[in-house]
Design a protein around this motif. Structure first.
Motif, mmCIF file in Angstrom:
data_model
loop_
_atom_site.group_PDB
_atom_site.id
_atom_site.type_symbol
_atom_site.label_atom_id
_atom_site.label_comp_id
_atom_site.label_asym_id
_atom_site.label_seq_id
_atom_site.Cartn_x
_atom_site.Cartn_y
_atom_site.Cartn_z
ATOM 1 N N LEU A 55 0.834 -1.206 0.000
ATOM 2 C CA LEU A 55 0.000 0.000 0.000
ATOM 3 C C LEU A 55 0.869 1.257 0.000
ATOM 4 O O LEU A 55 0.472 2.308 0.501
ATOM 5 N N LYS A 56 2.029 1.137 -0.582
ATOM 6 C CA LYS A 56 2.989 2.239 -0.582
ATOM 7 C C LYS A 56 2.438 3.460 -1.326
ATOM 8 O O LYS A 56 1.760 3.346 -2.340
ATOM 9 N N ASN A 87 3.551 -3.597 3.364
ATOM 10 C CA ASN A 87 4.351 -2.422 3.022
ATOM 11 C C ASN A 87 3.429 -1.205 3.018
ATOM 12 O O ASN A 87 2.569 -1.071 2.148
ATOM 13 N N VAL A 88 3.599 -0.357 4.015
ATOM 14 C CA VAL A 88 2.821 0.885 4.082
ATOM 15 C C VAL A 88 3.764 2.089 4.067
ATOM 16 O O VAL A 88 3.507 3.120 4.684
ATOM 17 N N GLY A 89 4.871 1.944 3.355
ATOM 18 C CA GLY A 89 5.825 3.038 3.239
ATOM 19 C C GLY A 89 5.230 4.245 2.528
ATOM 20 O O GLY A 89 4.295 4.130 1.749
ATOM 21 N N TYR A 90 5.780 5.422 2.840
ATOM 22 C CA TYR A 90 5.355 6.676 2.206
ATOM 23 C C TYR A 90 3.866 6.947 2.409
ATOM 24 O O TYR A 90 3.115 7.195 1.472
ATOM 25 N N ASN A 91 3.432 6.872 3.657
ATOM 26 C CA ASN A 91 2.065 7.224 3.998
ATOM 27 C C ASN A 91 2.079 8.263 5.117
ATOM 28 O O ASN A 91 3.067 8.981 5.277
ATOM 29 N N ARG A 92 1.013 8.346 5.883
ATOM 30 C CA ARG A 92 0.907 9.348 6.948
ATOM 31 C C ARG A 92 0.615 8.668 8.287
ATOM 32 O O ARG A 92 -0.166 9.146 9.087
ATOM 33 N N ASN A 101 7.285 7.195 7.225
ATOM 34 C CA ASN A 101 6.074 7.517 7.969
ATOM 35 C C ASN A 101 6.461 8.304 9.217
ATOM 36 O O ASN A 101 7.637 8.492 9.517
ATOM 37 N N GLN A 102 5.472 8.740 9.942
ATOM 38 C CA GLN A 102 5.716 9.536 11.148
ATOM 39 C C GLN A 102 5.515 8.666 12.389
ATOM 40 O O GLN A 102 4.807 9.030 13.324
ATOM 41 N N LEU A 114 11.844 0.736 9.692
ATOM 42 C CA LEU A 114 11.249 1.838 10.446
ATOM 43 C C LEU A 114 11.951 3.152 10.088
ATOM 44 O O LEU A 114 13.132 3.152 9.741
ATOM 45 N N PRO A 115 11.256 4.299 10.188
ATOM 46 C CA PRO A 115 11.889 5.598 9.910
ATOM 47 C C PRO A 115 12.744 6.062 11.090
ATOM 48 O O PRO A 115 12.286 6.080 12.231
#
Length: 382
Positions: free
Chosen positions: A255-256, A284-289, A318-319, A345-346
């Motif tokens: 779900l990037k 994969n949920v990279g580049y989301n909010r 992500n944050q 992880l970021p």
């Protein structure tokens, strides 16, 4: 100016030499096929990936393929070449003669194939009763008219279906028509669907959810829905895909780059609890909010998946709130069967102490064989 022209000419000569060398290698590969007992071959696997081949080489390939009268399994990797309409027509002419096929795999990504070319190829297979079908059609300039030609290959015997339609010109209605045809494949056990198409996913998510719900025999499901929506509103319509999935062993979703928020995805991931026999999970949920809530939610869900042995989670860009790390680690420690973990992880949201804490905790898992652990730089301006 003369020096520049000289360099350009030299570069062109080098490229020509490389092309000639590449063509010779391809011809040698085809000679090996030619020297086989073509009539009695059961399986043919050919990779001519990134060889700049066009009509000439395809014509050679066709002359050999059409002799494989009894072949049941064909795998062709023709990605990154110069295959256009005429080459597709030649290829179709040989495939049409192979009436015993049960498995067909074609990777023709990154070719200027266009809809007419693909239609010729797939039409040639319409008499086959396939059990396995794999089509990688990424960036082939195809449009909606290919959808009915693809779906005519669906049948009740089909057990494995993989379709990659990324970076093409198929619109939402075309995808809905494709997905609606899944109902024909009542015995489908493996489904892989790549729909990275840069349009609002809410146009098709509801259809996708309802139709996949009907596939009760699925053991493996892979979905790639990158760049589907600007606000992630489509995600709630995907919830039904987990219903009636008691046989599902492997689930992977990408779900990037959908700008998803915690409240939009938590309900979706909670549906994973319905998949009690899940052994492999990749998200994969990279580049989301996303912030910490989604991580904690996934952690709590993992404790309900008692057979899970493979886990891959990507929260890149992500944050993610570092405070969630401890509760996430505590949840993971309850997953006693896990053999493999891949975690991204970021870095700017998680300090080194928290990252090290998580890493040390994960190493306490009794059956863990491999841990891939990355903390990536976070860029808030993506």
């Amino acid at each position: 100016m003369l020096k520049i022209q000289g360099k350009i000419k030299q570069r062109q000569k080098n490229m020509e030499k490389q092309n000639i060398k590449s063509q010779k290698q391809v011809l040698r590969s085809l000679e090996e096929l030619k020297n086989s007992d073509l009539v009695n071959l059961f399986e043919v696997k050919i990779s001519l990936r990134n060889q700049k081949i066009g009509v000439f080489i395809i014509n050679k390939l066709v002359s050999y393929l059409q002799q494989c009268k009894n072949v049941k399994v064909i795998s062709l990797d023709l990605a990154h070449n110069q295959i256009e309409l005429q080459a597709a027509i030649y290829l179709a002419s040989s495939l049409k003669q192979l009436t015993n096929l049960t498995s067909f795999s074609l990777d023709i990504s990154e070719n200027n194939l266009k809809s007419d070319g693909l239609c010729f190829i797939l039409d040639s297979l319409c008499q086959s009763n396939l059990e396995k079908l794999k089509l990688k059609l990424n960036n082939t300039c195809i449009e909606d008219q290919v959808v009915p030609v693809i779906t005519q290959l669906f049948n009740q015997k089909l057990k494995k279906l993989q379709i990659d339609l990324g970076r093409n010109k198929i619109n939402g209605q075309g995808i809905c028509d494709l997905v609606s045809a899944f109902q024909i494949c009542v015995n489908l056990e493996e489904l892989s669907l790549v729909l990275d198409l840069d349009f609002r996913g809410d146009l098709i998510a509801k259809t996708l959810g309802l139709e996949i719900k009907k596939l009760e025999n699925l053991k493996k499901m892979q979905l790639s829905l990158c760049r589907f929506s600007l606000d992630g509103s489509f995600i709630k319509d995907l919830n039904p895909i987990f219903e009636q999935k008691t046989q599902l062993k492997q689930f992977e979703i990408n779900l990037k780059t959908n700008y998803l928020k915690d409240e939009q995805v938590i309900g979706f991931f909670k549906q994973l609890e319905l998949c009690k026999n899940l052994e492999s999970l990749s998200i994969n949920v990279g580049y989301n909010r996303l912030k910490g809530n989604t991580v904690e939610c996934i952690g709590s869900i993992l404790t309900q998946l008692y057979h899970l042995n493979y886990l891959s989670l990507n929260f890149d860009e992500n944050q993610i709130n570092g405070e969630c790390v401890k509760s996430f680690a505590t949840s993971l420690l309850q997953c006693k069967q896990i053999l493999f973990i891949s975690l991204v992880l970021p870095v700017k949201q998680i300090d080194l102490e928290q990252a090290e804490y998580l890493k040390l905790k994960l190493k306490k898992l009794p059956k863990l064989v491999q841990l891939n652990y990355e903390v990536e730089d976070y860029d808030p301006c993506y």
